[in-house]
Design a protein around this motif. Sequence first.
Motif, PDB file in Angstrom:
ATOM      1  N   PRO A 106       0.733  -1.115  -0.041  1.00  0.00           N
ATOM      2  CA  PRO A 106      -0.179   0.480  -0.275  1.00  0.00           C
ATOM      3  C   PRO A 106       0.562   1.332  -0.072  1.00  0.00           C
ATOM      4  O   PRO A 106       1.829   1.040   0.592  1.00  0.00           O
ATOM      5  CB  PRO A 106      -0.817  -0.057   1.164  1.00  0.00           C
ATOM      6  CG  PRO A 106      -0.843  -1.779   1.562  1.00  0.00           C
ATOM      7  CD  PRO A 106       0.993  -2.190   1.516  1.00  0.00           C
ATOM      8  N   ASN A 107       0.529   2.038  -0.902  1.00  0.00           N
ATOM      9  CA  ASN A 107       1.208   3.468  -0.330  1.00  0.00           C
ATOM     10  C   ASN A 107       1.328   4.165   0.765  1.00  0.00           C
ATOM     11  O   ASN A 107       1.601   4.669   1.291  1.00  0.00           O
ATOM     12  CB  ASN A 107       0.375   4.414  -1.609  1.00  0.00           C
ATOM     13  CG  ASN A 107       0.873   4.258  -3.301  1.00  0.00           C
ATOM     14  OD1 ASN A 107       1.966   3.845  -3.352  1.00  0.00           O
ATOM     15  ND2 ASN A 107      -0.244   4.226  -3.871  1.00  0.00           N
ATOM     16  N   ASP A 108      -0.339   4.049   2.009  1.00  0.00           N
ATOM     17  CA  ASP A 108      -0.331   4.583   2.820  1.00  0.00           C
ATOM     18  C   ASP A 108       0.543   4.260   3.879  1.00  0.00           C
ATOM     19  O   ASP A 108       0.548   2.870   4.332  1.00  0.00           O
ATOM     20  CB  ASP A 108      -2.013   5.080   2.903  1.00  0.00           C
ATOM     21  CG  ASP A 108      -2.201   5.301   4.268  1.00  0.00           C
ATOM     22  OD1 ASP A 108      -2.453   4.458   5.321  1.00  0.00           O
ATOM     23  OD2 ASP A 108      -2.479   6.426   4.848  1.00  0.00           O
ATOM     24  N   LEU A 109       1.656   4.566   4.557  1.00  0.00           N
ATOM     25  CA  LEU A 109       2.196   3.832   5.369  1.00  0.00           C
ATOM     26  C   LEU A 109       1.550   3.411   7.197  1.00  0.00           C
ATOM     27  O   LEU A 109       1.559   2.643   7.452  1.00  0.00           O
ATOM     28  CB  LEU A 109       2.187   5.658   6.119  1.00  0.00           C
ATOM     29  CG  LEU A 109       3.874   4.818   7.584  1.00  0.00           C
ATOM     30  CD1 LEU A 109       4.812   4.440   6.875  1.00  0.00           C
ATOM     31  CD2 LEU A 109       4.507   5.869   7.847  1.00  0.00           C
ATOM     32  N   SER A 110       0.373   3.767   7.670  1.00  0.00           N
ATOM     33  CA  SER A 110      -0.644   3.262   8.322  1.00  0.00           C
ATOM     34  C   SER A 110      -0.820   1.606   7.984  1.00  0.00           C
ATOM     35  O   SER A 110      -1.461   1.485   8.599  1.00  0.00           O
ATOM     36  CB  SER A 110      -1.878   4.297   8.747  1.00  0.00           C
ATOM     37  OG  SER A 110      -2.659   4.149   7.899  1.00  0.00           O
ATOM     38  N   LEU A 111      -1.393   1.985   6.271  1.00  0.00           N
ATOM     39  CA  LEU A 111      -1.698   0.327   6.204  1.00  0.00           C
ATOM     40  C   LEU A 111      -0.480  -0.818   5.674  1.00  0.00           C
ATOM     41  O   LEU A 111      -0.480  -1.798   6.568  1.00  0.00           O
ATOM     42  CB  LEU A 111      -2.171   0.666   4.804  1.00  0.00           C
ATOM     43  CG  LEU A 111      -3.554   1.030   4.883  1.00  0.00           C
ATOM     44  CD1 LEU A 111      -4.463   2.021   3.018  1.00  0.00           C
ATOM     45  CD2 LEU A 111      -4.796   0.676   5.778  1.00  0.00           C
ATOM     46  N   ARG A 112       0.461  -0.065   5.827  1.00  0.00           N
ATOM     47  CA  ARG A 112       1.790  -0.758   5.829  1.00  0.00           C
ATOM     48  C   ARG A 112       1.972  -1.508   6.298  1.00  0.00           C
ATOM     49  O   ARG A 112       2.168  -2.454   7.056  1.00  0.00           O
ATOM     50  CB  ARG A 112       2.969  -0.304   5.401  1.00  0.00           C
ATOM     51  CG  ARG A 112       2.550  -0.004   3.713  1.00  0.00           C
ATOM     52  CD  ARG A 112       4.181   0.869   3.088  1.00  0.00           C
ATOM     53  NE  ARG A 112       4.558   1.432   3.495  1.00  0.00           N
ATOM     54  CZ  ARG A 112       4.816   2.740   2.953  1.00  0.00           C
ATOM     55  NH1 ARG A 112       3.875   2.587   1.772  1.00  0.00           N
ATOM     56  NH2 ARG A 112       5.493   3.829   3.963  1.00  0.00           N
TER      57      ARG A 112
END
Length: 180
Positions: free
Chosen positions: A83-89
Motif C-alpha cells: 500500500p502507498n499509505d504508511l499506516s496501512l503498511r
Amino acid sequence: MQINLMDRWAPGYTQSELDEAQERYGINFPPDLIALFLEKQPSGGYRWNAEDSRIRKMLARPLEALLFDVDHGLWWPDWGERPNDLSLRHGIVGEALAQAPRLIPILSHRFLPETPCDSGNPVFSMHGFDTVYYGANLSQYFVNEFGGTYNIGPVRHIPFWSDITEGHDQTFTGAPYVRP
C-alpha cells in the motif's frame, strides 16, 4: 587460539525465577531453553530474574526492525501489493507478526521462537528482513556463537520466520536499499 567456553557461561536460574520471568514478560520458554537456563546462562546475556528493559526492548525489536525495513522500501511479496499509505503498511506488518511465533531474545539479536513450545526450535539472527538461521537448535547455536563456526543442520520450519529466512532469494518489492 583455543576459546575457553567455560568463560562464556554464568550460573543458571531457579525454576521459580524462570516461572516469574515467563509471567513478567508474557512468554513461554520452550523446554530446552528452560533446561539450559536451569543449568547455566550466557555471560553478558539478558537477566531474566528481574525486570530488564533490554528484554522488553528486544521483545519489541522484531516488529520495529521489520517496520524500519518496510519504511525504507522493502515489502514481503506474500503480503500482497504494497500500500502507498504508511499506516496501512504498518497495519499489515503488525498483523503478520501477531500471527507469527514470538521471538525470545537469547543473546544480542539472536532469538528462539516461543512456539512450537517444544525442544529443537532453530535460533534466528534477526535484523528485519535480514534474518538468518544461527543454529538448528540451542545447542548448535551456542557452538556456532561461542566457537566461531557457522554450521546449520536440518532446521524445523517455523511459520513466518523460516519463510523470511529461506526467502532471501525472493525479490522483495519496493526500492532497493542498503541497511544503514
